[in-house]
Design an enzyme around this catalytic site. Sequence first.
Site, PDB file in Angstrom:
ATOM      1  N   LYS A 214     -31.858-109.639   3.331  1.00 35.02           N
ATOM      2  CA  LYS A 214     -30.586-110.359   3.198  1.00 35.02           C
ATOM      3  C   LYS A 214     -29.713-110.108   4.423  1.00 35.02           C
ATOM      4  O   LYS A 214     -29.136-111.046   4.979  1.00 35.02           O
ATOM      5  CB  LYS A 214     -29.860-109.916   1.920  1.00 35.02           C
TER       6      LYS A 214
ATOM      7  N   GLN B 139     -26.841-105.381  -5.656  1.00 32.41           N
ATOM      8  CA  GLN B 139     -28.285-105.519  -5.877  1.00 32.41           C
ATOM      9  C   GLN B 139     -28.655-104.951  -7.252  1.00 32.41           C
ATOM     10  O   GLN B 139     -28.341-103.806  -7.564  1.00 32.41           O
ATOM     11  CB  GLN B 139     -29.037-104.767  -4.760  1.00 32.41           C
TER      12      GLN B 139
ATOM     13  N   ASP C 115     -23.564-114.260  -6.293  1.00 33.75           N
ATOM     14  CA  ASP C 115     -24.731-114.246  -7.181  1.00 33.75           C
ATOM     15  C   ASP C 115     -24.491-115.148  -8.402  1.00 33.75           C
ATOM     16  O   ASP C 115     -25.410-115.414  -9.168  1.00 33.75           O
ATOM     17  CB  ASP C 115     -24.999-112.809  -7.658  1.00 33.75           C
TER      18      ASP C 115
END
Length: 294
Positions: free
Chosen positions: A54, A98, A121
């Site tokens: 990422k 994460q 997200d």
Amino acid sequence: MAARIIDGKIIAADLRARVADEVARVKREHGLTPGLAVVLVGHDPASEVYVRTKAKQTEAAGMASFEHKLPAETSLSDLLSVIARLNADPAVHGILVQLPLPKGLDSQKVIDAIDPAKDVDGLNPVNAGRLATGLPALTPCTPLGCIILAKTVHASLEGMNAVIIGRSNLVGRPLVQLLLNENATVTISHSRTRDLPKVCKQADLLLAAVGKPEMVKADWIKPGATVIDVGINRIASTDGKGKLVGDVDYQGALSVAGAITPVPGGVGQMTVACLLVNTLRAACAIKGIAAPGV
Ligand code: NAD
């Protein structure tokens, strides 16, 4: 005839290039450098790889990348303080924690703490609710990627019978809303569904997000259907290294499906590319400038 392979690598590379062009434009025209903060708690090896990927792709697109690596024993209150700092930081437009978090940390409390405007997200209930009610929202990256892949095969998904397997907040549920937005007829199936093979066989568009290696067999697939395989499962291989397979029996499906995503090289490639899209969109929305053309 063998199914057309939907090449996630090429489609994701094209999307990342378009994001990079738009990032260059907003920098030039508005002095805006979109910034993505990724928070990693603990040392899960797979998560460490994802976070590195990422960061690399964020920088390659011309955006700022901020990594926060915290020890596995970090307390919830310390983690929430990091989120609060990132929420307040004007250089940060996207925040991604994460998952999974180490045992003992309540991920819902962490997700709830992220400013919905920076929730790239798309897991905060505000964004999930906005998506469910048809309002503009930051949307989970993997389902966004699935829609883009399906639309490389079908210019329009309108009226198609779409069947999703799996009802997670990360994939299955947001997929329902995104497919409804595309005017598909949507069925969501899961671990309690009766006669899953028969349900799947109705699908013009079959999307599997289960986490069970090669569960979907060739005879579950309607001839000519488009199959989007979200699953990423590591299984034993003869060389002892293990290999990645999807939720669909890929070799079997090739002779029945009209088009199919491989694993690896399919949906997984799109997830990070869509994260870049979301960060760019979030940055433009926070800055009050028009949504980017990606
Ligand atoms: P999850 O475990 O949260 O959800 C799995 C879903 O599958 C559940 O809703 C459950 O009801 C359903 N299910 C379980 N067993 C079933 C069965 N026998 N029949 C029908 N349905 C069943 O998983 P998730 O987070 O949605 O992820 C699903 C898969 O997708 C995993 O393999 C994961 O690694 C992968 N994934 C890939 C990406 C990517 O970028 N490609 C992103 C997220 C998840």
